[in-house]
Write an enzyme that holds these catalytic residues in place. Structure first.
Site, PDB file in Angstrom:
ATOM      1  N   ARG A  82      40.809  56.566  49.820  1.00 45.05           N
ATOM      2  CA  ARG A  82      39.994  55.382  50.129  1.00 45.05           C
ATOM      3  C   ARG A  82      39.009  55.709  51.256  1.00 45.05           C
ATOM      4  O   ARG A  82      39.381  56.264  52.273  1.00 45.05           O
ATOM      5  CB  ARG A  82      40.890  54.206  50.565  1.00 45.05           C
TER       6      ARG A  82
ATOM      7  N   ASP B  99      55.083  42.997  44.387  1.00 46.54           N
ATOM      8  CA  ASP B  99      53.722  43.507  44.229  1.00 46.54           C
ATOM      9  C   ASP B  99      53.160  42.930  42.945  1.00 46.54           C
ATOM     10  O   ASP B  99      53.892  42.778  41.954  1.00 46.54           O
ATOM     11  CB  ASP B  99      53.702  45.041  44.174  1.00 46.54           C
TER      12      ASP B  99
ATOM     13  N   CYS C 154      41.882  52.100  57.473  1.00 50.60           N
ATOM     14  CA  CYS C 154      41.923  51.542  58.831  1.00 50.60           C
ATOM     15  C   CYS C 154      40.673  51.837  59.673  1.00 50.60           C
ATOM     16  O   CYS C 154      39.960  50.911  60.040  1.00 50.60           O
ATOM     17  CB  CYS C 154      43.165  52.054  59.548  1.00 50.60           C
TER      18      CYS C 154
ATOM     19  N   VAL D 197      52.015  50.386  53.615  1.00 53.46           N
ATOM     20  CA  VAL D 197      52.726  49.659  54.660  1.00 53.46           C
ATOM     21  C   VAL D 197      53.979  48.979  54.103  1.00 53.46           C
ATOM     22  O   VAL D 197      55.082  49.148  54.621  1.00 53.46           O
ATOM     23  CB  VAL D 197      51.771  48.629  55.320  1.00 53.46           C
TER      24      VAL D 197
HETATM   25  N1  LIG Z   1      47.729  52.492  55.263  1.00 51.40           N
HETATM   26  C1  LIG Z   1      47.846  52.544  56.575  1.00 51.40           C
HETATM   27  O1  LIG Z   1      47.935  53.619  57.155  1.00 51.40           O
HETATM   28  C2  LIG Z   1      47.904  51.270  57.410  1.00 51.40           C
HETATM   29  C3  LIG Z   1      48.356  51.370  58.721  1.00 51.40           C
HETATM   30  C4  LIG Z   1      48.436  50.227  59.492  1.00 51.40           C
HETATM   31  C5  LIG Z   1      48.020  49.011  58.951  1.00 51.40           C
HETATM   32  N2  LIG Z   1      47.567  48.944  57.669  1.00 51.40           N
HETATM   33  C6  LIG Z   1      47.175  47.632  57.154  1.00 51.40           C
HETATM   34  O2  LIG Z   1      48.227  47.171  56.291  1.00 51.40           O
HETATM   35  C7  LIG Z   1      47.677  46.403  55.218  1.00 51.40           C
HETATM   36  C8  LIG Z   1      48.106  46.998  53.891  1.00 51.40           C
HETATM   37  O3  LIG Z   1      47.547  48.290  53.766  1.00 51.40           O
HETATM   38  P1  LIG Z   1      48.146  49.385  52.780  1.00 51.40           P
HETATM   39  O4  LIG Z   1      47.547  50.671  53.190  1.00 51.40           O
HETATM   40  O5  LIG Z   1      49.610  49.251  52.682  1.00 51.40           O
HETATM   41  O6  LIG Z   1      47.500  48.915  51.399  1.00 51.40           O
HETATM   42  P2  LIG Z   1      47.856  49.477  49.941  1.00 51.40           P
HETATM   43  O7  LIG Z   1      46.620  49.286  49.129  1.00 51.40           O
HETATM   44  O8  LIG Z   1      48.477  50.819  50.032  1.00 51.40           O
HETATM   45  O9  LIG Z   1      48.978  48.483  49.417  1.00 51.40           O
HETATM   46  C9  LIG Z   1      48.751  47.137  49.216  1.00 51.40           C
HETATM   47  C10 LIG Z   1      49.606  46.686  48.027  1.00 51.40           C
HETATM   48  O10 LIG Z   1      49.480  45.268  47.961  1.00 51.40           O
HETATM   49  C11 LIG Z   1      49.417  44.897  46.601  1.00 51.40           C
HETATM   50  N3  LIG Z   1      48.834  43.566  46.561  1.00 51.40           N
HETATM   51  C12 LIG Z   1      47.548  43.192  46.751  1.00 51.40           C
HETATM   52  N4  LIG Z   1      47.444  41.853  46.708  1.00 51.40           N
HETATM   53  C13 LIG Z   1      48.681  41.378  46.474  1.00 51.40           C
HETATM   54  C14 LIG Z   1      49.225  40.088  46.323  1.00 51.40           C
HETATM   55  N5  LIG Z   1      48.454  39.014  46.433  1.00 51.40           N
HETATM   56  N6  LIG Z   1      50.527  39.976  46.068  1.00 51.40           N
HETATM   57  C15 LIG Z   1      51.324  41.069  45.964  1.00 51.40           C
HETATM   58  N7  LIG Z   1      50.884  42.316  46.112  1.00 51.40           N
HETATM   59  C16 LIG Z   1      49.569  42.473  46.373  1.00 51.40           C
HETATM   60  C17 LIG Z   1      48.630  45.996  45.940  1.00 51.40           C
HETATM   61  O11 LIG Z   1      48.892  46.049  44.543  1.00 51.40           O
HETATM   62  C18 LIG Z   1      49.139  47.230  46.686  1.00 51.40           C
HETATM   63  O12 LIG Z   1      50.228  47.828  46.018  1.00 51.40           O
HETATM   64  C19 LIG Z   1      46.182  46.394  55.444  1.00 51.40           C
HETATM   65  O13 LIG Z   1      45.830  45.263  56.194  1.00 51.40           O
HETATM   66  C20 LIG Z   1      45.940  47.645  56.287  1.00 51.40           C
HETATM   67  O14 LIG Z   1      44.781  47.551  57.075  1.00 51.40           O
HETATM   68  C21 LIG Z   1      47.528  50.054  56.882  1.00 51.40           C
END
Ligand SMILES: NC(=O)c1ccc[n+]([C@@H]2O[C@H](COP(=O)([O-])OP(=O)(O)OC[C@H]3O[C@@H](n4cnc5c(N)ncnc54)[C@H](O)[C@@H]3O)[C@@H](O)[C@H]2O)c1
Length: 402
Positions: free
Chosen positions: A326, A30, A258, A12
Protein backbone atom coordinates in the site's frame (compact mmCIF):
# COMPACT_ATOMS: atom_id res chain seq x y z
CA UNK A 1 -12.42 -14.04 30.35
CA UNK A 2 -14.60 -11.78 28.17
CA UNK A 3 -16.22 -12.20 24.79
CA UNK A 4 -14.28 -9.85 22.53
CA UNK A 5 -15.23 -9.02 18.95
CA UNK A 6 -12.64 -7.40 16.71
CA UNK A 7 -14.01 -5.61 13.65
CA UNK A 8 -11.45 -5.92 10.85
CA UNK A 9 -8.99 -8.82 10.63
CA UNK A 10 -6.10 -7.14 8.84
CA UNK A 11 -2.65 -6.19 10.16
CA UNK A 12 -3.99 -4.63 13.35
CA UNK A 13 -7.14 -6.65 14.02
CA UNK A 14 -5.59 -10.09 13.53
CA UNK A 15 -2.51 -9.17 15.54
CA UNK A 16 -4.67 -8.03 18.47
CA UNK A 17 -6.83 -11.13 18.08
CA UNK A 18 -3.79 -13.39 18.33
CA UNK A 19 -2.83 -11.86 21.69
CA UNK A 20 -6.34 -11.35 23.12
CA UNK A 21 -7.40 -14.94 22.27
CA UNK A 22 -4.76 -16.28 24.65
CA UNK A 23 -6.95 -14.89 27.44
CA UNK A 24 -10.39 -14.15 25.98
CA UNK A 25 -13.02 -15.62 23.69
CA UNK A 26 -12.42 -13.77 20.41
CA UNK A 27 -14.58 -13.35 17.30
CA UNK A 28 -12.58 -11.84 14.45
CA UNK A 29 -15.20 -10.16 12.29
CA UNK A 30 -14.28 -9.16 8.75
CA UNK A 31 -16.58 -8.28 5.87
CA UNK A 32 -14.34 -10.14 3.40
CA UNK A 33 -15.58 -13.71 3.23
CA UNK A 34 -12.32 -14.91 1.57
CA UNK A 35 -10.25 -13.52 4.48
CA UNK A 36 -12.59 -15.17 7.00
CA UNK A 37 -12.49 -18.53 5.18
CA UNK A 38 -8.70 -18.61 5.16
CA UNK A 39 -8.47 -17.55 8.80
CA UNK A 40 -10.87 -20.30 9.85
CA UNK A 41 -8.59 -22.78 8.07
CA UNK A 42 -5.78 -21.47 10.26
CA UNK A 43 -4.04 -19.61 7.42
CA UNK A 44 -2.63 -16.25 8.52
CA UNK A 45 -2.18 -13.48 5.94
CA UNK A 46 -0.28 -11.21 8.33
CA UNK A 47 3.44 -11.20 9.09
CA UNK A 48 3.97 -11.71 12.81
CA UNK A 49 0.89 -13.93 13.22
CA UNK A 50 2.03 -17.49 12.60
CA UNK A 51 -0.48 -19.89 11.02
CA UNK A 52 0.55 -22.52 13.58
CA UNK A 53 -0.44 -20.15 16.44
CA UNK A 54 -3.71 -19.33 14.72
CA UNK A 55 -4.47 -23.04 14.29
CA UNK A 56 -3.90 -23.73 17.98
CA UNK A 57 -6.14 -20.80 19.01
CA UNK A 58 -8.87 -22.14 16.73
CA UNK A 59 -8.39 -25.65 18.08
CA UNK A 60 -8.66 -24.45 21.68
CA UNK A 61 -11.93 -22.70 20.76
CA UNK A 62 -10.70 -19.23 21.81
CA UNK A 63 -10.65 -17.74 18.29
CA UNK A 64 -12.86 -17.91 15.26
CA UNK A 65 -13.28 -15.59 12.31
CA UNK A 66 -16.70 -14.60 11.05
CA UNK A 67 -18.30 -12.60 8.26
CA UNK A 68 -21.68 -12.75 9.97
CA UNK A 69 -22.29 -9.49 11.89
CA UNK A 70 -24.76 -11.17 14.25
CA UNK A 71 -21.80 -13.12 15.70
CA UNK A 72 -20.75 -10.00 17.64
CA UNK A 73 -23.93 -10.30 19.79
CA UNK A 74 -23.15 -10.76 23.46
CA UNK A 75 -19.69 -9.16 23.22
CA UNK A 76 -18.51 -7.38 26.34
CA UNK A 77 -15.75 -5.67 24.36
CA UNK A 78 -15.73 -4.62 20.71
CA UNK A 79 -12.53 -3.39 19.09
CA UNK A 80 -12.54 -1.41 15.86
CA UNK A 81 -9.54 -2.09 13.59
CA UNK A 82 -10.68 -1.05 10.11
CA UNK A 83 -8.81 1.08 7.54
CA UNK A 84 -8.77 4.87 7.81
CA UNK A 85 -7.34 5.87 4.42
CA UNK A 86 -7.54 9.08 2.38
CA UNK A 87 -10.20 9.67 -0.26
CA UNK A 88 -9.47 10.74 -3.84
CA UNK A 89 -9.10 14.38 -2.67
CA UNK A 90 -6.62 13.15 -0.01
CA UNK A 91 -9.03 13.96 2.83
CA UNK A 92 -9.77 11.48 5.68
CA UNK A 93 -12.08 8.70 4.52
CA UNK A 94 -14.15 7.52 7.49
CA UNK A 95 -16.44 5.27 5.42
CA UNK A 96 -14.90 2.04 6.85
CA UNK A 97 -15.30 3.39 10.38
CA UNK A 98 -18.89 4.30 9.57
CA UNK A 99 -19.67 0.78 8.37
CA UNK A 100 -17.95 -0.73 11.44
CA UNK A 101 -20.12 1.51 13.67
CA UNK A 102 -23.20 0.37 11.73
CA UNK A 103 -22.31 -3.29 12.37
CA UNK A 104 -21.86 -2.53 16.07
CA UNK A 105 -25.01 -0.43 16.41
CA UNK A 106 -27.22 -2.91 14.60
CA UNK A 107 -25.94 -6.06 16.28
CA UNK A 108 -25.13 -5.39 19.94
CA UNK A 109 -28.00 -6.47 22.15
CA UNK A 110 -26.42 -5.56 25.50
CA UNK A 111 -24.05 -2.76 26.57
CA UNK A 112 -20.41 -3.22 25.59
CA UNK A 113 -17.14 -1.34 25.77
CA UNK A 114 -16.31 -0.12 22.25
CA UNK A 115 -12.59 0.62 21.80
CA UNK A 116 -11.24 2.25 18.68
CA UNK A 117 -7.76 1.15 17.56
CA UNK A 118 -8.02 2.61 14.05
CA UNK A 119 -5.94 5.75 13.60
CA UNK A 120 -7.93 8.97 13.23
CA UNK A 121 -7.98 12.64 14.19
CA UNK A 122 -8.75 13.92 17.69
CA UNK A 123 -12.48 13.82 18.42
CA UNK A 124 -13.19 10.68 16.37
CA UNK A 125 -14.39 8.56 19.28
CA UNK A 126 -16.40 11.33 20.91
CA UNK A 127 -17.87 13.06 17.86
CA UNK A 128 -18.02 10.30 15.24
CA UNK A 129 -17.90 6.75 16.64
CA UNK A 130 -20.29 7.20 19.59
CA UNK A 131 -22.97 9.11 17.64
CA UNK A 132 -22.66 6.81 14.63
CA UNK A 133 -23.07 3.61 16.68
CA UNK A 134 -26.06 5.25 18.41
CA UNK A 135 -27.56 6.28 15.06
CA UNK A 136 -27.67 2.65 13.91
CA UNK A 137 -28.81 1.17 17.23
CA UNK A 138 -32.47 0.62 18.02
CA UNK A 139 -31.71 -0.49 21.60
CA UNK A 140 -32.09 1.83 24.57
CA UNK A 141 -28.90 0.83 26.46
CA UNK A 142 -25.68 2.90 26.53
CA UNK A 143 -22.33 1.51 25.44
CA UNK A 144 -19.03 2.78 26.85
CA UNK A 145 -16.41 4.19 24.49
CA UNK A 146 -12.64 4.43 24.58
CA UNK A 147 -9.62 4.77 22.34
CA UNK A 148 -6.34 2.91 22.38
CA UNK A 149 -4.40 3.72 19.22
CA UNK A 150 -2.56 0.81 17.72
CA UNK A 151 1.24 1.13 17.56
CA UNK A 152 2.04 -2.26 16.02
CA UNK A 153 4.83 -2.18 13.44
CA UNK A 154 4.45 -5.29 11.28
CA UNK A 155 7.78 -7.00 10.68
CA UNK A 156 9.41 -5.53 13.80
CA UNK A 157 10.13 -8.52 15.99
CA UNK A 158 11.44 -6.90 19.16
CA UNK A 159 8.38 -4.69 19.81
CA UNK A 160 4.97 -6.32 19.89
CA UNK A 161 1.52 -6.09 21.49
CA UNK A 162 2.88 -7.29 24.80
CA UNK A 163 5.86 -5.04 25.33
CA UNK A 164 4.89 -1.86 23.44
CA UNK A 165 3.44 0.67 25.92
CA UNK A 166 -0.23 1.21 25.16
CA UNK A 167 -1.96 4.60 25.36
CA UNK A 168 -5.62 4.63 26.34
CA UNK A 169 -8.45 6.84 27.56
CA UNK A 170 -12.21 6.41 27.86
CA UNK A 171 -15.00 8.91 27.33
CA UNK A 172 -15.98 8.25 30.96
CA UNK A 173 -14.01 7.24 34.06
CA UNK A 174 -15.65 3.80 33.99
CA UNK A 175 -14.75 3.30 30.33
CA UNK A 176 -11.13 4.19 31.17
CA UNK A 177 -11.06 1.65 34.00
CA UNK A 178 -12.62 -1.10 31.88
CA UNK A 179 -10.18 -0.40 29.02
CA UNK A 180 -7.22 -0.71 31.40
CA UNK A 181 -8.61 -3.94 32.85
CA UNK A 182 -8.91 -5.42 29.35
CA UNK A 183 -5.45 -4.50 28.01
CA UNK A 184 -3.81 -5.47 31.29
CA UNK A 185 -4.65 -9.07 30.42
CA UNK A 186 -2.10 -9.13 27.57
CA UNK A 187 -0.04 -5.88 27.60
CA UNK A 188 2.85 -5.19 29.98
CA UNK A 189 2.66 -1.40 30.15
CA UNK A 190 -0.41 0.82 29.99
CA UNK A 191 -0.25 4.60 29.75
CA UNK A 192 -3.46 6.36 30.73
CA UNK A 193 -4.02 9.84 29.31
CA UNK A 194 -6.65 12.35 30.37
CA UNK A 195 -8.89 12.21 27.28
CA UNK A 196 -9.41 10.19 24.09
CA UNK A 197 -8.36 13.29 22.14
CA UNK A 198 -4.87 13.21 23.72
CA UNK A 199 -4.44 9.54 22.77
CA UNK A 200 -5.69 10.18 19.22
CA UNK A 201 -3.44 13.23 18.77
CA UNK A 202 -0.39 11.47 20.26
CA UNK A 203 -0.70 8.65 17.71
CA UNK A 204 -0.91 11.13 14.83
CA UNK A 205 2.05 13.11 16.14
CA UNK A 206 4.20 9.96 16.49
CA UNK A 207 3.75 9.22 12.80
CA UNK A 208 4.07 12.87 11.78
CA UNK A 209 7.40 12.99 13.63
CA UNK A 210 8.59 10.10 11.47
CA UNK A 211 7.18 11.50 8.25
CA UNK A 212 8.85 14.90 8.76
CA UNK A 213 12.21 13.40 9.78
CA UNK A 214 12.20 10.99 6.84
CA UNK A 215 11.55 13.94 4.52
CA UNK A 216 14.35 15.90 6.22
CA UNK A 217 16.89 13.11 5.70
CA UNK A 218 15.69 12.63 2.11
CA UNK A 219 16.28 16.32 1.43
CA UNK A 220 19.66 16.04 3.15
CA UNK A 221 20.56 13.14 0.83
CA UNK A 222 19.94 15.44 -2.13
CA UNK A 223 22.08 18.17 -0.54
CA UNK A 224 25.02 15.86 0.27
CA UNK A 225 24.92 14.41 -3.23
CA UNK A 226 25.00 17.90 -4.77
CA UNK A 227 27.88 18.85 -2.49
CA UNK A 228 29.71 15.67 -3.48
CA UNK A 229 30.03 13.68 -0.28
CA UNK A 230 28.56 10.56 1.26
CA UNK A 231 25.20 10.78 3.05
CA UNK A 232 25.84 7.49 4.86
CA UNK A 233 29.18 8.60 6.27
CA UNK A 234 27.74 11.99 7.25
CA UNK A 235 24.79 10.41 9.06
CA UNK A 236 27.04 7.91 10.82
CA UNK A 237 29.21 10.82 11.97
CA UNK A 238 26.18 12.82 13.23
CA UNK A 239 24.87 9.73 15.03
CA UNK A 240 27.94 9.61 17.26
CA UNK A 241 26.41 12.49 19.24
CA UNK A 242 25.05 10.78 22.33
CA UNK A 243 22.03 13.08 22.79
CA UNK A 244 19.68 15.31 20.79
CA UNK A 245 20.03 13.38 17.52
CA UNK A 246 18.04 10.46 16.13
CA UNK A 247 19.18 8.73 12.95
CA UNK A 248 16.69 8.44 10.09
CA UNK A 249 17.62 6.78 6.81
CA UNK A 250 17.25 8.19 3.31
CA UNK A 251 15.01 6.15 1.03
CA UNK A 252 12.80 6.26 -2.03
CA UNK A 253 9.98 7.78 0.05
CA UNK A 254 7.37 6.55 2.50
CA UNK A 255 4.64 3.93 2.12
CA UNK A 256 2.12 1.83 3.97
CA UNK A 257 -1.10 2.68 5.70
CA UNK A 258 0.42 5.01 8.30
CA UNK A 259 3.27 7.42 7.51
CA UNK A 260 1.93 8.79 4.19
CA UNK A 261 -1.63 8.96 5.58
CA UNK A 262 -1.79 9.77 9.31
CA UNK A 263 -0.09 13.21 9.12
CA UNK A 264 -2.80 14.27 6.65
CA UNK A 265 -5.41 13.41 9.31
CA UNK A 266 -3.57 15.81 11.63
CA UNK A 267 -3.38 18.48 8.90
CA UNK A 268 -7.13 18.04 8.33
CA UNK A 269 -7.88 18.59 12.03
CA UNK A 270 -5.58 21.64 11.99
CA UNK A 271 -7.25 23.09 8.88
CA UNK A 272 -10.65 22.80 10.59
CA UNK A 273 -9.26 25.25 13.18
CA UNK A 274 -7.72 27.54 10.55
CA UNK A 275 -4.13 26.33 11.01
CA UNK A 276 -2.01 25.35 8.02
CA UNK A 277 0.18 22.33 8.81
CA UNK A 278 3.09 23.51 6.66
CA UNK A 279 5.67 20.96 7.88
CA UNK A 280 3.31 18.11 7.02
CA UNK A 281 2.60 19.52 3.57
CA UNK A 282 6.28 20.03 2.74
CA UNK A 283 7.25 16.63 4.13
CA UNK A 284 4.60 15.00 1.92
CA UNK A 285 6.00 16.83 -1.10
CA UNK A 286 9.65 15.91 -0.40
CA UNK A 287 8.84 12.23 0.18
CA UNK A 288 6.64 12.06 -2.93
CA UNK A 289 9.39 13.71 -5.02
CA UNK A 290 12.03 11.09 -4.09
CA UNK A 291 11.14 8.55 -6.84
CA UNK A 292 11.51 11.27 -9.48
CA UNK A 293 14.79 12.43 -7.93
CA UNK A 294 16.16 8.87 -7.97
CA UNK A 295 15.19 8.27 -11.60
CA UNK A 296 16.83 11.57 -12.56
CA UNK A 297 20.05 10.46 -10.80
CA UNK A 298 19.96 7.12 -12.62
CA UNK A 299 19.29 8.94 -15.90
CA UNK A 300 22.24 11.26 -15.34
CA UNK A 301 24.45 8.20 -14.74
CA UNK A 302 23.34 6.87 -18.14
CA UNK A 303 24.26 9.81 -20.31
CA UNK A 304 20.92 11.62 -19.84
CA UNK A 305 18.62 8.98 -21.32
CA UNK A 306 16.84 5.85 -20.10
CA UNK A 307 15.05 5.28 -23.42
CA UNK A 308 14.79 1.53 -24.07
CA UNK A 309 16.81 0.63 -20.96
CA UNK A 310 15.71 -2.39 -18.95
CA UNK A 311 15.30 -1.48 -15.28
CA UNK A 312 14.61 -3.95 -12.49
CA UNK A 313 13.15 -2.71 -9.20
CA UNK A 314 14.25 -4.94 -6.32
CA UNK A 315 11.87 -5.02 -3.35
CA UNK A 316 8.48 -3.42 -4.02
CA UNK A 317 6.78 -3.57 -0.62
CA UNK A 318 6.95 -0.35 1.35
CA UNK A 319 9.29 -1.77 3.98
CA UNK A 320 11.50 -4.80 4.62
CA UNK A 321 10.10 -8.23 5.39
CA UNK A 322 6.43 -7.41 4.84
CA UNK A 323 4.33 -8.06 1.73
CA UNK A 324 2.35 -4.83 2.13
CA UNK A 325 2.50 -2.69 -1.04
CA UNK A 326 0.00 0.00 0.00
CA UNK A 327 1.29 3.46 -1.03
CA UNK A 328 4.68 1.92 -1.87
CA UNK A 329 7.17 4.37 -3.43
CA UNK A 330 8.06 1.55 -5.88
CA UNK A 331 4.88 2.40 -7.75
CA UNK A 332 5.93 6.04 -8.37
CA UNK A 333 9.44 4.89 -9.21
CA UNK A 334 8.10 2.58 -11.93
CA UNK A 335 5.89 5.37 -13.28
CA UNK A 336 8.83 7.80 -13.44
CA UNK A 337 11.08 5.23 -15.12
CA UNK A 338 8.41 4.42 -17.70
CA UNK A 339 7.95 8.13 -18.41
CA UNK A 340 11.64 8.15 -19.37
CA UNK A 341 11.04 5.33 -21.86
CA UNK A 342 12.50 2.50 -19.72
CA UNK A 343 11.09 -1.04 -19.62
CA UNK A 344 10.55 -1.89 -15.99
CA UNK A 345 10.34 -5.28 -14.28
CA UNK A 346 10.32 -6.03 -10.53
CA UNK A 347 11.70 -8.70 -8.26
CA UNK A 348 10.24 -9.31 -4.80
CA UNK A 349 10.01 -12.86 -3.43
CA UNK A 350 8.17 -11.55 -0.33
CA UNK A 351 5.42 -9.77 -2.28
CA UNK A 352 5.28 -12.50 -4.99
CA UNK A 353 2.23 -11.06 -6.88
CA UNK A 354 1.52 -7.36 -7.34
CA UNK A 355 -0.69 -5.39 -9.74
CA UNK A 356 -1.68 -8.66 -11.41
CA UNK A 357 1.95 -9.60 -12.18
CA UNK A 358 4.28 -12.14 -10.63
CA UNK A 359 7.72 -11.30 -9.31
CA UNK A 360 10.44 -11.84 -11.95
CA UNK A 361 13.73 -13.63 -11.38
CA UNK A 362 16.65 -11.46 -10.36
CA UNK A 363 18.66 -9.99 -13.23
CA UNK A 364 18.19 -9.66 -16.98
CA UNK A 365 18.23 -5.84 -16.83
CA UNK A 366 20.66 -3.00 -17.59
CA UNK A 367 19.90 -1.21 -14.36
CA UNK A 368 18.81 -2.36 -10.91
CA UNK A 369 17.28 -0.13 -8.24
CA UNK A 370 17.18 -1.59 -4.75
CA UNK A 371 14.10 -0.04 -3.13
CA UNK A 372 13.33 -2.35 -0.19
CA UNK A 373 15.86 -4.60 1.45
CA UNK A 374 14.21 -7.80 2.67
CA UNK A 375 16.34 -9.87 5.01
CA UNK A 376 16.13 -12.85 2.65
CA UNK A 377 18.05 -10.91 -0.01
CA UNK A 378 21.63 -12.00 -0.52
CA UNK A 379 23.45 -8.66 -0.67
CA UNK A 380 26.59 -10.28 -2.06
CA UNK A 381 24.68 -11.90 -4.92
CA UNK A 382 22.48 -8.96 -5.99
CA UNK A 383 25.35 -6.77 -7.34
CA UNK A 384 26.73 -9.76 -9.32
CA UNK A 385 23.52 -9.87 -11.40
CA UNK A 386 23.83 -6.30 -12.73
CA UNK A 387 26.40 -3.95 -14.19
CA UNK A 388 24.73 -0.92 -12.57
CA UNK A 389 22.86 -0.84 -9.27
CA UNK A 390 21.35 2.17 -7.50
CA UNK A 391 20.91 1.30 -3.83
CA UNK A 392 18.28 3.55 -2.19
CA UNK A 393 18.68 1.68 1.11
CA UNK A 394 22.37 2.23 1.84
CA UNK A 395 22.78 -1.53 2.42
CA UNK A 396 25.30 -2.50 -0.22
CA UNK A 397 28.76 -1.23 0.55
CA UNK A 398 32.27 -1.79 -0.78
CA UNK A 399 31.19 -3.06 -4.20
CA UNK A 400 33.46 -1.57 -6.85
CA UNK A 401 31.55 0.35 -9.52
CA UNK A 402 28.35 0.59 -7.48
N1 LIG B 1 -0.81 -1.65 9.55
C1 LIG B 1 -0.18 -0.99 10.50
O1 LIG B 1 1.03 -1.11 10.64
C2 LIG B 1 -0.93 -0.09 11.47
C3 LIG B 1 -0.28 0.30 12.64
C4 LIG B 1 -0.94 1.10 13.54
C5 LIG B 1 -2.24 1.53 13.25
N2 LIG B 1 -2.85 1.15 12.09
C6 LIG B 1 -4.21 1.61 11.86
O2 LIG B 1 -5.10 0.51 12.12
C7 LIG B 1 -6.23 0.57 11.24
C8 LIG B 1 -6.34 -0.73 10.47
O3 LIG B 1 -5.21 -0.86 9.63
P1 LIG B 1 -4.73 -2.26 9.05
O4 LIG B 1 -3.36 -2.05 8.55
O5 LIG B 1 -5.01 -3.34 10.02
O6 LIG B 1 -5.73 -2.42 7.82
P2 LIG B 1 -5.93 -3.72 6.91
O7 LIG B 1 -6.37 -3.22 5.58
O8 LIG B 1 -4.74 -4.61 7.00
O9 LIG B 1 -7.13 -4.49 7.60
C9 LIG B 1 -8.40 -3.95 7.70
C10 LIG B 1 -9.41 -5.10 7.61
O10 LIG B 1 -10.69 -4.53 7.89
C11 LIG B 1 -11.63 -5.14 7.03
N3 LIG B 1 -12.78 -4.26 7.00
C12 LIG B 1 -12.93 -3.07 6.36
N4 LIG B 1 -14.13 -2.53 6.65
C13 LIG B 1 -14.75 -3.40 7.47
C14 LIG B 1 -16.01 -3.42 8.11
N5 LIG B 1 -16.85 -2.40 7.97
N6 LIG B 1 -16.32 -4.48 8.85
C15 LIG B 1 -15.46 -5.52 9.00
N7 LIG B 1 -14.26 -5.56 8.44
C16 LIG B 1 -13.90 -4.51 7.68
C17 LIG B 1 -10.90 -5.34 5.73
O11 LIG B 1 -11.51 -6.36 4.95
C18 LIG B 1 -9.50 -5.73 6.23
O12 LIG B 1 -9.36 -7.13 6.34
C19 LIG B 1 -6.02 1.80 10.39
O13 LIG B 1 -6.65 2.90 10.98
C20 LIG B 1 -4.50 2.01 10.43
O14 LIG B 1 -4.14 3.35 10.21
C21 LIG B 1 -2.22 0.32 11.21
Amino acid sequence: MSKVSIIGQGYVGLTIASFAAKVHQVVGFDNRADVVDRLNQGISHIEGVESSDLKSLIKSGSYRASADPSDIKGSEIVIIAVPTPLDEKRNPDLSFLESACKTIGENLTAPALVINESTSFPGTVRDFIKPTVEKYSSSNFENSYAVSPERVDPGRAEWNQKNTPRLYAGLTANATLATAAFYKTFCDELVEVSSPEIAEAAKLFENTFRQVNIALVNEFAQITNALGFSIQETLAAAATKPYGFMKFHPSSGVGGHCIPVDPTYLAYAAAAKGIEATFIQRANEVNLEMPKYIIQRVKADHGGSLEGKKIQIIGVSYKPDVADTRETPAELLIKEAEKEGAQVSWHDPVVKVWRGESSRGLGNADIAILVTRHSIFDLDEIPKSFTYLFDTTGSIVNVPGL
